[in-house]
Each structure stands twice: as C-alpha cells, then as structure tokens.
Design a protein around this motif. Structure first.
Motif, PDB file in Angstrom:
ATOM      1  N   PHE A  73       0.870  -1.177   0.000  1.00  0.00           N
ATOM      2  CA  PHE A  73       0.000   0.000   0.000  1.00  0.00           C
ATOM      3  C   PHE A  73       0.903   1.221   0.000  1.00  0.00           C
ATOM      4  CE2 PHE A  73      -3.152  -3.043   1.311  1.00  0.00           C
ATOM      5  CZ  PHE A  73      -4.352  -2.507   0.845  1.00  0.00           C
ATOM      6  N   THR A  74       0.575   2.205  -0.857  1.00  0.00           N
ATOM      7  CA  THR A  74       1.375   3.431  -0.866  1.00  0.00           C
ATOM      8  C   THR A  74       0.484   4.621  -0.519  1.00  0.00           C
ATOM      9  OG1 THR A  74       1.008   3.570  -3.246  1.00  0.00           O
ATOM     10  CG2 THR A  74       3.106   2.688  -2.553  1.00  0.00           C
ATOM     11  N   GLY A  75       1.067   5.566   0.189  1.00  0.00           N
ATOM     12  CA  GLY A  75       0.338   6.776   0.581  1.00  0.00           C
ATOM     13  C   GLY A  75       1.262   7.968   0.502  1.00  0.00           C
ATOM     14  N   GLU A  76       1.148   8.804   1.499  1.00  0.00           N
ATOM     15  CA  GLU A  76       1.949  10.027   1.496  1.00  0.00           C
ATOM     16  C   GLU A  76       2.463  10.258   2.905  1.00  0.00           C
ATOM     17  OE1 GLU A  76       0.502  14.245   0.331  1.00  0.00           O
ATOM     18  OE2 GLU A  76      -0.111  12.833  -1.249  1.00  0.00           O
ATOM     19  N   THR A  77       3.763  10.460   3.020  1.00  0.00           N
ATOM     20  CA  THR A  77       4.291  10.670   4.365  1.00  0.00           C
ATOM     21  C   THR A  77       4.095  12.118   4.774  1.00  0.00           C
ATOM     22  OG1 THR A  77       6.158  10.226   5.836  1.00  0.00           O
ATOM     23  CG2 THR A  77       6.677  11.196   3.682  1.00  0.00           C
ATOM     24  N   GLY A  78       4.245  12.377   6.046  1.00  0.00           N
ATOM     25  CA  GLY A  78       4.068  13.730   6.565  1.00  0.00           C
ATOM     26  C   GLY A  78       4.301  13.707   8.064  1.00  0.00           C
ATOM     27  N   ARG A  89      -2.936  10.418   3.876  1.00  0.00           N
ATOM     28  CA  ARG A  89      -2.984   9.183   3.071  1.00  0.00           C
ATOM     29  C   ARG A  89      -2.002   8.230   3.727  1.00  0.00           C
ATOM     30  NH1 ARG A  89      -1.394   9.331  -2.147  1.00  0.00           N
ATOM     31  NH2 ARG A  89      -2.775   7.593  -2.596  1.00  0.00           N
ATOM     32  N   ASP A  90      -2.496   7.580   4.782  1.00  0.00           N
ATOM     33  CA  ASP A  90      -1.638   6.753   5.641  1.00  0.00           C
ATOM     34  C   ASP A  90      -1.645   5.309   5.121  1.00  0.00           C
ATOM     35  OD1 ASP A  90      -0.751   5.037   7.711  1.00  0.00           O
ATOM     36  OD2 ASP A  90      -1.225   6.566   9.216  1.00  0.00           O
ATOM     37  N   ALA A  91      -0.517   4.867   4.616  1.00  0.00           N
ATOM     38  CA  ALA A  91      -0.446   3.530   4.000  1.00  0.00           C
ATOM     39  C   ALA A  91      -0.668   2.425   5.024  1.00  0.00           C
ATOM     40  CB  ALA A  91       0.921   3.346   3.336  1.00  0.00           C
ATOM     41  N   VAL A 145      -2.562   2.574   7.765  1.00  0.00           N
ATOM     42  CA  VAL A 145      -3.982   2.493   8.125  1.00  0.00           C
ATOM     43  C   VAL A 145      -4.731   1.684   7.058  1.00  0.00           C
ATOM     44  CG1 VAL A 145      -6.111   3.821   8.405  1.00  0.00           C
ATOM     45  CG2 VAL A 145      -4.005   4.577   9.526  1.00  0.00           C
ATOM     46  N   ALA A 146      -4.427   1.956   5.781  1.00  0.00           N
ATOM     47  CA  ALA A 146      -5.070   1.191   4.704  1.00  0.00           C
ATOM     48  C   ALA A 146      -4.699  -0.281   4.789  1.00  0.00           C
ATOM     49  CB  ALA A 146      -4.654   1.768   3.350  1.00  0.00           C
ATOM     50  N   ALA A 147      -3.411  -0.549   5.036  1.00  0.00           N
ATOM     51  CA  ALA A 147      -2.955  -1.944   5.140  1.00  0.00           C
ATOM     52  C   ALA A 147      -3.660  -2.644   6.296  1.00  0.00           C
ATOM     53  CB  ALA A 147      -1.437  -1.984   5.325  1.00  0.00           C
ATOM     54  N   SER A 148      -3.834  -1.921   7.403  1.00  0.00           N
ATOM     55  CA  SER A 148      -4.480  -2.509   8.586  1.00  0.00           C
ATOM     56  C   SER A 148      -5.923  -2.904   8.283  1.00  0.00           C
ATOM     57  CB  SER A 148      -4.476  -1.516   9.750  1.00  0.00           C
ATOM     58  OG  SER A 148      -3.168  -1.084  10.012  1.00  0.00           O
ATOM     59  N   ARG A 149      -6.635  -2.024   7.591  1.00  0.00           N
ATOM     60  CA  ARG A 149      -8.021  -2.349   7.227  1.00  0.00           C
ATOM     61  C   ARG A 149      -8.053  -3.592   6.327  1.00  0.00           C
ATOM     62  NH1 ARG A 149     -10.822   1.434   9.416  1.00  0.00           N
ATOM     63  NH2 ARG A 149     -10.430   3.674   9.164  1.00  0.00           N
ATOM     64  N   ILE A 205     -10.033  -0.558  -1.051  1.00  0.00           N
ATOM     65  CA  ILE A 205      -9.530   0.164   0.132  1.00  0.00           C
ATOM     66  C   ILE A 205      -8.553   1.252  -0.296  1.00  0.00           C
ATOM     67  CG2 ILE A 205      -8.055  -0.069   2.181  1.00  0.00           C
ATOM     68  CD1 ILE A 205      -9.398  -2.813   2.644  1.00  0.00           C
ATOM     69  N   ALA A 206      -7.704   0.939  -1.276  1.00  0.00           N
ATOM     70  CA  ALA A 206      -6.708   1.919  -1.733  1.00  0.00           C
ATOM     71  C   ALA A 206      -7.383   3.131  -2.382  1.00  0.00           C
ATOM     72  CB  ALA A 206      -5.742   1.259  -2.713  1.00  0.00           C
ATOM     73  N   ALA A 207      -8.565   2.898  -2.983  1.00  0.00           N
ATOM     74  CA  ALA A 207      -9.237   3.980  -3.706  1.00  0.00           C
ATOM     75  C   ALA A 207     -10.134   4.830  -2.801  1.00  0.00           C
ATOM     76  CB  ALA A 207     -10.075   3.391  -4.844  1.00  0.00           C
ATOM     77  N   MET A 208     -10.354   4.368  -1.548  1.00  0.00           N
ATOM     78  CA  MET A 208     -11.248   5.118  -0.648  1.00  0.00           C
ATOM     79  C   MET A 208     -10.634   6.474  -0.300  1.00  0.00           C
ATOM     80  SD  MET A 208     -12.386   2.466   2.274  1.00  0.00           S
ATOM     81  CE  MET A 208     -13.408   1.063   1.941  1.00  0.00           C
ATOM     82  N   PRO A 209     -11.496   7.486  -0.132  1.00  0.00           N
ATOM     83  CA  PRO A 209     -10.967   8.762   0.366  1.00  0.00           C
ATOM     84  C   PRO A 209     -10.349   8.518   1.741  1.00  0.00           C
ATOM     85  CG  PRO A 209     -13.323   8.909  -0.175  1.00  0.00           C
ATOM     86  CD  PRO A 209     -12.949   7.483  -0.302  1.00  0.00           C
ATOM     87  N   CYS A 210      -9.256   9.231   2.046  1.00  0.00           N
ATOM     88  CA  CYS A 210      -8.484   8.891   3.238  1.00  0.00           C
ATOM     89  C   CYS A 210      -9.305   8.931   4.516  1.00  0.00           C
ATOM     90  CB  CYS A 210      -7.256   9.791   3.353  1.00  0.00           C
ATOM     91  SG  CYS A 210      -7.634  11.480   2.941  1.00  0.00           S
ATOM     92  N   HIS A 211     -10.237   9.906   4.656  1.00  0.00           N
ATOM     93  CA  HIS A 211     -10.936  10.021   5.942  1.00  0.00           C
ATOM     94  C   HIS A 211     -11.948   8.905   6.166  1.00  0.00           C
ATOM     95  CE1 HIS A 211     -13.125  12.428   2.951  1.00  0.00           C
ATOM     96  NE2 HIS A 211     -14.188  11.929   3.535  1.00  0.00           N
ATOM     97  N   SER A 212     -12.332   8.191   5.090  1.00  0.00           N
ATOM     98  CA  SER A 212     -13.289   7.102   5.314  1.00  0.00           C
ATOM     99  C   SER A 212     -12.608   5.736   5.323  1.00  0.00           C
ATOM    100  CB  SER A 212     -14.377   7.130   4.232  1.00  0.00           C
ATOM    101  OG  SER A 212     -13.813   6.876   2.969  1.00  0.00           O
ATOM    102  N   ARG A 213     -11.300   5.728   5.220  1.00  0.00           N
ATOM    103  CA  ARG A 213     -10.597   4.449   5.226  1.00  0.00           C
ATOM    104  C   ARG A 213     -10.749   3.718   6.536  1.00  0.00           C
ATOM    105  NH1 ARG A 213      -4.923   5.682   2.344  1.00  0.00           N
ATOM    106  NH2 ARG A 213      -5.573   5.231   0.235  1.00  0.00           N
TER     107      ARG A 213
END
Ligand code: ZN
Length: 313
Positions: free
Chosen positions: A217-222, A233-235, A237-241, A305-313
């Motif tokens: 899963f790829t996202g964006e660091t910060g 875009r926390d990779a 969190v997506a992986a966990s789901r 899951i990867a395509a979901m908007p970040c706040h609803s992941r």
C-alpha cells in the motif's frame, strides 16, 4: 515395555541429537544428522530391515516382499526447524519402524515390499531449497539447487557429498510409479484440532497448496503533528483495514487459511505518517479453485480500500 512406551523412549532419546538450545535443532548433513541416522539405523535393524543410505542421504530400510510385489514407501523427515518439536517428522520414521518390528515379532510378513525412508532435508532451513529426498524420488528435483549455499557458503552439493551422498547419482533414484504401491506418512498434527477433540488420529484427505503474494500500500508521508487527520494518506492504516478484512473473510470460509505474518513500514518512525506498507499475504487451501478465488477477491478488496478517500478508510 509396550510399543507406545518404546516409541516414547526412542523419540526422547533421538531428541538429544540436536544443537544446543531449546527444542530440537537438527539440520541436514551435520554431526547431529549423523548421530540421528545411527539411532534410526538401529530401529530399522530391530525391525529386520536391510539398511542403506542412498545418494540423496535418505536412510532407507527395506523389507523385501513376495517376488514381483510393489513397494509401499513409508517415511518422513529426520531434520527439524530451529528449536523444533521432538515429534515433528521423526515420529513418522519411528512409528514405521515399530510397526514393521511388531509385524516381524508376530511372525507375520507384509504382502508387499516395504521401505522406510528417513529424508535428510525436508524443512529447507539450512539451504534455500526444501524436500530434497522426496523430490529426488518423484523425479522432480532440479539439479540447479545443488549450487545453492548455506550461510557459511557451503553448497548443497558439497554438503551432500561430504555426508556420503552422491550428487551425480540423484537422477537415478527416481522411482517408477508402476513399482510403487503408495506413500504413507505419519505426522504430528501441527495444530489444535485433534487435541481439542481428544482424537488420537486424523486421516489427511488433502495437502494445502500455498501461495504467497507480495502486497504494497502506498500513501503520502508527513509529520505526525502537523498533517490534519482528514488530509492523510496513511499507507499503514489502509494496510491494517485490508489485513483485518482478509482475516474476517477467510474466517467465514472453512476452506481458506490466510495469514499476514510480517510487515515493513516506511519511513518507520514514531512521528512520521507511513507512506508505504509492504507485507506478504499467504493463502492456503486444499482447493486450488477456492484459493485462487479468494486471492482474486482480496485483490479487488485491496484496490477498493486503496481507492477510498483517506478520511473514510
Ligand atoms: Zn514435519
């Protein structure tokens, strides 16, 4: 002593053929392997078997049946994983020898030829290849594996030759299926089901096919403090789901085992939002169809899951 007690005492004694440390650590082509074969040879001889070590360092104990009879192969692996249990593999060799010893003591003789096989390397712990003995018998061993080296740079071919095997003669060990009656292996159950049911024995009806998928899963660091939750875009969190969903969905089947056994996160810092999560998804099933179907579903789920908007992941 009953046969059960003899089995226990033999398994206890051979567990000492191990590197120091917890459990049994017996790697192929080592002094521990040699010491174990000395004991197994004794078990085979007590059963009246003709014993030899073949070119793949499989110890073979043979009891010839009536002229022209086929051969029943009974065997398992003598090697262990690091810190392994004292019944894994070796029990299948011990019980085969004892069964034949019992038959012999009762003055009976098998109606076919029987060979007990103690395979050198099943686990694939020392070399990055496994199942040397069984593959050689089936004629599916890839000779290129002889060049694979252990941590010390010793190749499988050199270790085998140093132990008294013969890499050049492996191909000749292939068994003709027309001469083999079948293959039987008694193995410890590596799970909780039989014990929970207080059942002494279960009959295996199939062997799981295994596939391992590399997932990212790829996202964006910060920064953990300055990026608002809704903008992330926390990779991980997506992986966990995804991982939780895989486990749930596999749990709704009775044919699938799905496991995520490790994960690596980038940048892997306590105050950084992960932009990458890599992990293996291992899927097992006795049904290829079920396994492939499940993997396809999980791929689609991962994409959703990867395509979901970040706040609803
Ligand atoms: Zn085993």
């Amino acid at each position: 002593m009953t046969f059960g007690e003899i089995a226990q005492s033999r398994l206890h004694e051979i567990a000492a053929c191990s590197q120091a440390g917890d459990g049994v650590t017996r790697l192929p082509f080592t002094p521990e392997h040699r010491a174990a074969l000395d004991q197994i040879r004794g078990w085979m001889e007590a059963a009246g078997l003709q014993v030899h070590m073949d070119a793949a360092a499989t110890l073979v104990g043979r009891c010839a049946g009536p002229e022209g009879s086929k051969t029943l192969l009974i065997g398992s692996h003598q090697d262990s994983v690091p810190g392994g249990g004292r019944y894994d593999g070796i029990m299948g060799i011990a019980l085969a020898c004892l069964a034949l010893e019992k038959i012999r003591r009762e003055g009976l003789a098998p109606a076919c030829s029987v060979e007990v096989l103690a395979f050198a390397d099943e686990e694939g712990v020392r070399f990055p290849t496994a199942l040397l003995g069984p593959r050689v018998l089936a004629g599916t061993f890839d000779a290129a594996a002889l060049g694979l080296a252990d941590r010390d740079g010793v190749t499988l071919g050199a270790a085998l030759a140093g132990f008294g095997g013969d890499p050049a003669r492996l191909a000749a060990l292939r068994r003709d299926p027309a001469e083999v009656l079948g293959y039987l292996e008694v193995h410890i159950e590596q799970g909780p089901v039989l014990e929970r049911r207080a059942a002494a024995v279960g009959v295996v009806t199939g062997i799981c096919g295994i596939e391992r998928n590399a997932i990212r899963f790829t996202g964006e660091t910060g920064h953990a403090g300055t990026v608002p939750m809704a903008d992330r875009r926390d990779a991980l969190v997506a992986a966990s789901r995804f991982i939780a969903a895989v486990s749930e969905q596999a749990g709704q089947t009775n044919s699938i085992r799905a496991t995520v056994g490790s994960i690596s996160v980038h940048p892997d810092a306590v105050n950084a939002i992960p932009d990458r999560a890599d992990f293996p998804l291992e899927v097992r099933s006795v049904s290829n169809e079920a396994r492939q179907g499940f993997t396809d579903e999980m791929r689609a789920l991962g994409n959703r899951i990867a395509a979901m908007p970040c706040h609803s992941r």
